[in-house]
Design a protein around this motif. Structure first.
Motif, short mmCIF file in Angstrom:
data_model
loop_
_atom_site.label_atom_id
_atom_site.label_comp_id
_atom_site.label_asym_id
_atom_site.label_seq_id
_atom_site.Cartn_x
_atom_site.Cartn_y
_atom_site.Cartn_z
N LEU A 123 42.10 42.23 61.56
CA LEU A 123 41.66 41.74 60.26
C LEU A 123 40.62 42.66 59.65
O LEU A 123 39.83 43.29 60.36
N ALA A 124 40.60 42.74 58.32
CA ALA A 124 39.62 43.54 57.60
C ALA A 124 38.23 42.93 57.76
O ALA A 124 38.09 41.74 58.07
N GLU A 125 37.21 43.73 57.51
CA GLU A 125 35.84 43.24 57.62
C GLU A 125 35.58 42.20 56.52
O GLU A 125 36.23 42.20 55.48
N PRO A 126 34.64 41.29 56.74
CA PRO A 126 34.37 40.19 55.80
C PRO A 126 34.03 40.65 54.38
O PRO A 126 34.33 39.93 53.44
N ALA A 127 33.45 41.82 54.21
CA ALA A 127 33.11 42.29 52.86
C ALA A 127 34.36 42.43 51.99
O ALA A 127 34.26 42.41 50.76
N ARG A 128 35.52 42.55 52.61
CA ARG A 128 36.77 42.70 51.86
C ARG A 128 37.51 41.38 51.69
O ARG A 128 38.64 41.35 51.23
N SER A 129 36.87 40.26 52.06
CA SER A 129 37.54 38.97 51.95
C SER A 129 37.09 38.23 50.69
O SER A 129 36.10 38.58 50.06
N THR A 130 37.85 37.22 50.35
CA THR A 130 37.53 36.33 49.23
C THR A 130 37.61 34.91 49.75
O THR A 130 38.55 34.55 50.46
N THR A 131 36.63 34.10 49.40
CA THR A 131 36.64 32.69 49.76
C THR A 131 37.09 31.90 48.54
O THR A 131 36.57 32.10 47.44
N VAL A 132 38.06 31.01 48.73
CA VAL A 132 38.60 30.20 47.64
C VAL A 132 38.25 28.74 47.89
O VAL A 132 38.52 28.21 48.97
N LYS A 133 37.65 28.10 46.91
CA LYS A 133 37.36 26.68 46.93
C LYS A 133 37.93 26.09 45.65
O LYS A 133 37.96 26.76 44.62
N VAL A 134 38.40 24.86 45.70
CA VAL A 134 38.89 24.21 44.49
C VAL A 134 37.85 23.17 44.06
O VAL A 134 37.48 22.29 44.84
N ARG A 135 37.38 23.31 42.84
CA ARG A 135 36.40 22.40 42.27
C ARG A 135 36.92 21.92 40.92
O ARG A 135 37.31 22.75 40.08
N ASP A 136 36.94 20.62 40.74
CA ASP A 136 37.46 20.03 39.49
C ASP A 136 38.86 20.54 39.17
O ASP A 136 39.19 20.83 38.02
N GLY A 137 39.68 20.71 40.20
CA GLY A 137 41.06 21.11 40.02
C GLY A 137 41.29 22.59 39.78
O GLY A 137 42.43 23.02 39.60
#
Length: 120
Positions: free
Chosen positions: A48-62
């Protein structure tokens, strides 16, 4: 039974290793993968790539809300895994101990509890 052998990376520790030690870890993975293939216990492995190259996705209000970097801040991060199919938990632990990373950081052994097949 399937187990995921989760490898962790600590950049400070890694950068403190000599070039020969780092090369030994890399070449050790080649030998380790060969061992698992020959024994028939390897399902898959991924780095896996290092965390600096990741994106975190959260859903808020759809709507998706994106943020750069890992979900959790930590000195160590998951850098890859091996998925193995073995007879016992003890064998999974034995295989985790053979990983070259185990000499420097921890290897988490986690049983796969449910597997969903993907149909195309």
């Amino acid at each position: 039974m399937k187990y995921m052998l989760v490898m962790h990376m600590n950049p400070v520790l890694w950068n403190g290793l000599s070039e020969d030690e780092q090369l030994a870890v890399h070449s050790g993975h080649n030998d380790y993968t060969k061992l698992l293939r020959e024994s028939g216990e390897l399902v898959t492995t991924q780095a896996l790539a290092e965390p600096a190259r990741s994106t975190t996705v959260k859903v808020r209000d759809g709507a998706p809300v994106l943020s750069g970097g890992p979900y959790l801040e930590s000195k160590e991060f998951v850098c890859g895994f091996y998925l193995v199919d073995v007879e016992t938990r003890e064998r999974a632990i034995e295989l985790a101990a053979l990983l070259p990373d185990a000499r420097h950081t921890g290897v988490e052994v986690r049983q796969v509890m449910f597997e969903q097949g993907l149909e195309m």
